[in-house]
Design a protein around this motif. Sequence first.
Motif, PDB file in Angstrom:
ATOM      1  N   SER A 159       0.923  -1.203   0.008  1.00 49.95           N
ATOM      2  CA  SER A 159      -0.061  -0.003   0.048  1.00 49.95           C
ATOM      3  C   SER A 159       0.834   1.407   0.098  1.00 49.95           C
ATOM      4  O   SER A 159       2.150   1.060   0.107  1.00 49.95           O
ATOM      5  N   GLY A 160       0.107   2.508  -0.244  1.00 50.06           N
ATOM      6  CA  GLY A 160       1.078   3.516  -0.314  1.00 50.06           C
ATOM      7  C   GLY A 160       1.413   3.802   1.220  1.00 50.06           C
ATOM      8  O   GLY A 160       2.647   4.212   1.627  1.00 50.06           O
ATOM      9  N   THR A 161       0.711   3.648   2.105  1.00 50.46           N
ATOM     10  CA  THR A 161       0.945   3.702   3.628  1.00 50.46           C
ATOM     11  C   THR A 161       2.202   3.007   3.746  1.00 50.46           C
ATOM     12  O   THR A 161       3.183   3.471   4.357  1.00 50.46           O
ATOM     13  N   ASP A 164       5.312   4.741   2.224  1.00 51.44           N
ATOM     14  CA  ASP A 164       5.838   5.964   2.839  1.00 51.44           C
ATOM     15  C   ASP A 164       6.524   5.656   4.168  1.00 51.44           C
ATOM     16  O   ASP A 164       7.633   6.100   4.381  1.00 51.44           O
ATOM     17  N   TYR A 187      -0.872  14.310   3.402  1.00 51.93           N
ATOM     18  CA  TYR A 187      -1.174  12.716   3.779  1.00 51.93           C
ATOM     19  C   TYR A 187      -0.230  11.951   3.229  1.00 51.93           C
ATOM     20  O   TYR A 187       0.084  11.683   1.991  1.00 51.93           O
ATOM     21  N   HIS A 188       0.458  11.187   3.943  1.00 51.55           N
ATOM     22  CA  HIS A 188       1.551   9.935   3.613  1.00 51.55           C
ATOM     23  C   HIS A 188       1.141   8.541   4.339  1.00 51.55           C
ATOM     24  O   HIS A 188       1.787   7.944   4.873  1.00 51.55           O
ATOM     25  N   GLY A 189      -0.136   8.376   4.210  1.00 53.42           N
ATOM     26  CA  GLY A 189      -0.659   7.036   4.812  1.00 53.42           C
ATOM     27  C   GLY A 189      -0.954   7.208   6.250  1.00 53.42           C
ATOM     28  O   GLY A 189      -0.756   8.432   7.099  1.00 53.42           O
ATOM     29  N   GLU A 249       4.274  15.980  -1.106  1.00 54.75           N
ATOM     30  CA  GLU A 249       3.516  15.654  -2.036  1.00 54.75           C
ATOM     31  C   GLU A 249       3.631  16.582  -3.248  1.00 54.75           C
ATOM     32  O   GLU A 249       3.603  17.871  -2.954  1.00 54.75           O
ATOM     33  N   ASP A 282       6.312  11.744  -2.677  1.00 52.99           N
ATOM     34  CA  ASP A 282       5.384  10.966  -2.584  1.00 52.99           C
ATOM     35  C   ASP A 282       4.399  11.165  -3.809  1.00 52.99           C
ATOM     36  O   ASP A 282       3.598  12.075  -3.986  1.00 52.99           O
ATOM     37  N   VAL A 284       2.206   8.903  -4.832  1.00 52.58           N
ATOM     38  CA  VAL A 284       0.941   8.067  -4.692  1.00 52.58           C
ATOM     39  C   VAL A 284      -0.249   8.241  -5.613  1.00 52.58           C
ATOM     40  O   VAL A 284      -0.857   7.715  -6.523  1.00 52.58           O
ATOM     41  N   VAL A 285      -0.555   9.662  -5.764  1.00 54.53           N
ATOM     42  CA  VAL A 285      -1.531  10.102  -6.598  1.00 54.53           C
ATOM     43  C   VAL A 285      -0.890  10.582  -8.062  1.00 54.53           C
ATOM     44  O   VAL A 285      -1.703  10.529  -9.009  1.00 54.53           O
ATOM     45  N   LYS A 310      -1.361   2.964  -5.276  1.00 58.15           N
ATOM     46  CA  LYS A 310      -2.472   2.317  -5.767  1.00 58.15           C
ATOM     47  C   LYS A 310      -1.951   2.074  -7.444  1.00 58.15           C
ATOM     48  O   LYS A 310      -2.627   1.254  -8.017  1.00 58.15           O
ATOM     49  N   ALA A 319      -1.106  -2.477  -3.604  1.00 60.96           N
ATOM     50  CA  ALA A 319      -0.484  -1.680  -4.609  1.00 60.96           C
ATOM     51  C   ALA A 319       0.118  -0.491  -3.565  1.00 60.96           C
ATOM     52  O   ALA A 319      -0.390   0.295  -2.799  1.00 60.96           O
TER      53      ALA A 319
END
Length: 481
Positions: A159-161, A164, A187-189, A249, A282, A284-285, A310, A319
């Motif tokens: 996972s992204g969490t 991180d 937000y980093h998880g 981010e 990060d 993730v997005v 993800k 993911a």
Amino acid sequence: MEKQGYAISSWPDEKEIYKKMERLMADSVYHVKPEAMEGYLGYFETKCAGSKKMIGEAKQYIPGGVQHNLAFNYPFPLAMAKAEGPYLYDVDGNRYVDYLQAGGPTLLGSNYLPVQEKVIEVIKECSPCPGLFNEYEMKLAKIIHDNMPHVEKYRSLASGTEADMTAIRIARTFTGKSKIIKVGGAYHGWSDQLVYSLHIPGTQRFEAHGIPKEVSANTQEMWPNDIDGLRKLLEGNQKDGGTAAVIVEPLGPESGTRPVARDFNAKVRELCDEFGALLIFDEVVTAFRVGPGGAQGYFDIKPDLTVFGKIVSGGYPMAGGVGGSEEVMSCVAAGVNPGKPKAYVGGTLSANPMSCAAGYYAIDEIVKLDAAKIAGENGDKLCKGLQTLIDKYDLPFVAWNTGSIVHFEVTGAMYLDAADPDILKKIGQRQHALEEFGAALTANGVITLAGSRIYTSMADNDETIKETLDAFDRVFQNMEK
Ligand SMILES: Cc1ncc(COP(=O)(O)O)c(C=O)c1O
């Protein structure tokens, strides 16, 4: 197009956005008129009876009846039965334009058939997770590297969490330093050390229930865009063991809800070099959504570590991953390097062939079809339409986009001031107004991310954009302060 192959056609003027946000925050909170709200709630009662019943039953077995932080729970969460392209369908057969897009990764649209078919083939052949090396682990790492060359080595996680968490562990192992600086609001998880100043800068341990104080003792926050503040933190840390990493981010906290200046990341890079801290992006997005090279390609910045979520399974389960230079990533090599300091990570189901194949084929299609750019064009059209509606009804709302990430602030809940003694009351008030607004949009056939963000995909088209803008038009007509 500001940069070839990327989704962002022009960088938004962050100063102008902050000015507009100040005006929004100074105004009274807008809400849906009570008589209109009654009608929207009536939609849920009459058209969503199946969801209501299911969530009622789920409450017996699941805390609160829902597992997803991004779900709207007002008046009750909807139970989804089908996802296809730009649409979601609930168990009662109602159709919604889907801008949650699984939290961002389904750039191709939901359930994109060519990827789905490959995933099914892989599962049939070797099961979702036989537990040892599979060629798709390699293919996924290679396709990420081919598009994002600073990711020389890549480690798959779940996972992204986790990614991180792993990135900060690698940074500490590599540098031998302890402090981690994040940007307030980002937000980093949800790992112990990173549940710190979530959503609203300055809120520190507001949401850190169940996390001992000492666990976040080495987590610090800088204000979005405050480069001088970052320098001060880095200088202070020099006298106290040093900074292992600055994590950002790259579009700004919460996917750019507080947008950063165009040169912000370059300045952070310079400071990291000056103070011997690693720079963690990060993504993730942003990876693949901003363009094949991610935000690092768009800004032309080399982070030391990149965090993925993800998108590396194209929205399929399990993911996450972290990548960087060979030197830095050697800290996380599995089962080798005896005697060398090693950042311990694991995960039985990490790097399973199903997720890796899904990620590999999804990324391959995204790049081949220019999905980020198409989704970005859809984001531009949508944002332009939203601005027209805001002007039409003379509302103080603020809309802007970076390609396929569209922000629209109706209540500005994440712009509240952490130092305001009434913040808790104000959060409650703005959250409720936002919940009502989200429910109103849902009743009009549009699902967004938490009522303030839209992720467009390649599957959106002029028809879905029109449906969406018509829905916003109907709801905006019914807003008052
Ligand atoms: C920027 C960012 N980092 C990390 C995460 C956490 O990822 P995950 O939900 O896979 O744990 C998210 C989730 O949306 C995110 O947006």
